[in-house]
Design a protein around this motif. Structure first.
Motif, short mmCIF file in Angstrom:
data_model
loop_
_atom_site.label_atom_id
_atom_site.label_comp_id
_atom_site.label_asym_id
_atom_site.label_seq_id
_atom_site.Cartn_x
_atom_site.Cartn_y
_atom_site.Cartn_z
N MET A 1 -51.90 7.42 -25.16
CA MET A 1 -52.18 7.31 -23.74
C MET A 1 -51.08 6.46 -23.09
O MET A 1 -50.77 5.38 -23.54
N ARG A 2 -50.51 6.90 -22.01
CA ARG A 2 -49.36 6.26 -21.38
C ARG A 2 -49.74 5.16 -20.40
O ARG A 2 -48.91 4.36 -20.04
N THR A 3 -50.99 5.11 -19.96
CA THR A 3 -51.36 4.11 -18.96
C THR A 3 -51.47 2.72 -19.56
O THR A 3 -51.28 1.73 -18.86
N LEU A 4 -51.75 2.61 -20.84
CA LEU A 4 -51.90 1.30 -21.45
C LEU A 4 -50.62 0.47 -21.37
O LEU A 4 -50.67 -0.69 -20.97
N PRO A 5 -49.43 1.02 -21.72
CA PRO A 5 -48.21 0.22 -21.57
C PRO A 5 -47.98 -0.19 -20.11
O PRO A 5 -47.52 -1.30 -19.85
N LEU A 6 -48.32 0.68 -19.18
CA LEU A 6 -48.16 0.34 -17.76
C LEU A 6 -49.08 -0.82 -17.39
O LEU A 6 -48.65 -1.78 -16.73
N LEU A 7 -50.31 -0.77 -17.85
CA LEU A 7 -51.24 -1.87 -17.56
C LEU A 7 -50.78 -3.16 -18.22
O LEU A 7 -50.91 -4.24 -17.65
N ASP A 8 -50.23 -3.06 -19.43
CA ASP A 8 -49.69 -4.24 -20.10
C ASP A 8 -48.55 -4.84 -19.29
O ASP A 8 -48.46 -6.06 -19.16
N ARG A 9 -47.68 -4.01 -18.77
CA ARG A 9 -46.55 -4.51 -17.96
C ARG A 9 -47.04 -5.15 -16.67
O ARG A 9 -46.52 -6.17 -16.24
N ILE A 10 -48.04 -4.55 -16.06
CA ILE A 10 -48.61 -5.13 -14.83
C ILE A 10 -49.22 -6.49 -15.14
O ILE A 10 -49.00 -7.47 -14.42
N ALA A 11 -49.98 -6.58 -16.22
CA ALA A 11 -50.61 -7.85 -16.60
C ALA A 11 -49.55 -8.90 -16.93
O ALA A 11 -49.67 -10.06 -16.52
N GLU A 12 -48.50 -8.50 -17.63
CA GLU A 12 -47.43 -9.44 -17.97
C GLU A 12 -46.72 -9.94 -16.71
O GLU A 12 -46.44 -11.13 -16.58
N THR A 13 -46.45 -9.04 -15.79
CA THR A 13 -45.80 -9.42 -14.54
C THR A 13 -46.67 -10.38 -13.75
O THR A 13 -46.19 -11.38 -13.21
N TRP A 14 -47.95 -10.11 -13.69
CA TRP A 14 -48.87 -11.00 -12.98
C TRP A 14 -48.91 -12.37 -13.64
O TRP A 14 -48.89 -13.39 -12.96
N ASN A 15 -48.94 -12.41 -14.97
CA ASN A 15 -48.97 -13.68 -15.69
C ASN A 15 -47.70 -14.50 -15.43
O ASN A 15 -47.77 -15.72 -15.25
N ILE A 16 -46.56 -13.84 -15.42
CA ILE A 16 -45.29 -14.54 -15.11
C ILE A 16 -45.35 -15.10 -13.70
O ILE A 16 -45.00 -16.26 -13.47
N TRP A 17 -45.78 -14.28 -12.74
CA TRP A 17 -45.88 -14.75 -11.36
C TRP A 17 -46.83 -15.94 -11.27
O TRP A 17 -46.52 -16.95 -10.62
#
Length: 62
Positions: A1-17
């Motif tokens: 499933m391709r959405t999981l890596p996208l959600l991981d990237r979104i979560a990582e970006t939010w955590n960095i912010w």
């Protein structure tokens, strides 16, 4: 499933912010004197939060 890596990237970006925002808030709450005590100025806060701050040469001790 391709959405999981996208959600991981979104979560990582939010955590960095979120982490950077916390650093900015903490340093911004310090007085100019307190910042100077740790070798920083208000102009340094953004670079410290981004992780790009590079300390210059130490000022002479009087």
């Amino acid at each position: 499933m391709r959405t999981l890596p996208l959600l991981d990237r979104i979560a990582e970006t939010w955590n960095i912010w979120h982490d950077r925002h916390g650093v900015r808030d903490e340093l911004s709450a310090l007085s100019d004197r307190e910042l100077a005590d740790i070798g920083l100025t208000r102009d340094d806060i953004e670079a410290v939060a981004r992780g790009t701050y590079q300390r210059g040469p130490a000022p002479p001790v009087h």
